[in-house]
Design an enzyme around this catalytic site. Sequence first.
Site, PDB file in Angstrom:
ATOM      1  N   CYS A  97       0.828  -1.211   0.000  1.00 31.25           N
ATOM      2  CA  CYS A  97       0.000   0.000   0.000  1.00 31.25           C
ATOM      3  C   CYS A  97       0.864   1.264   0.000  1.00 31.25           C
ATOM      4  CB  CYS A  97      -0.908  -0.056   1.234  1.00 31.25           C
ATOM      5  SG  CYS A  97      -1.692   1.490   1.685  1.00 31.25           S
ATOM      6  N   CYS A 123       0.220   3.668   2.846  1.00 31.92           N
ATOM      7  CA  CYS A 123       0.723   3.095   4.105  1.00 31.92           C
ATOM      8  C   CYS A 123       2.216   3.357   4.240  1.00 31.92           C
ATOM      9  CB  CYS A 123       0.480   1.584   4.148  1.00 31.92           C
ATOM     10  SG  CYS A 123      -1.249   1.089   4.102  1.00 31.92           S
TER      11      CYS A 123
END
Length: 121
Positions: A30, A33
């Site tokens: 991600c 993230c």
Amino acid sequence: MATHEITSANLADAVEKNDVVLLDFWATWCPPCRAFGPVFAEASEKHPDVFFGKVDVDQQQELAAQAQISAVPTLIVFKKGQVVYSGAGALNSAQLEDLIGQAVALDIPADGASKEQNATA
């Protein structure tokens, strides 16, 4: 204080033994993230009185399901064992600092009822 890896084996302990707990639900694949990770780590160094945990949703699928994580990153904040904030999306440093300040200041009485509104980013 550094961040801590959270698993199903240590989650309850972390939430029960710490006044304020921030959990970052994230994934290695991600990009947001990966962008939020350093912001979260930096905040953990600034706030030694707050517990910072990271939950890898791919490694801890059961925890992610229990927390009803539908997007990453998702940040969940506990105060005295109660969820006071849950939100998806990467926060910048100022937003995270504001959220931490609200969580620390939030008054949760012993009976568990909040005298104030839940913290919001």
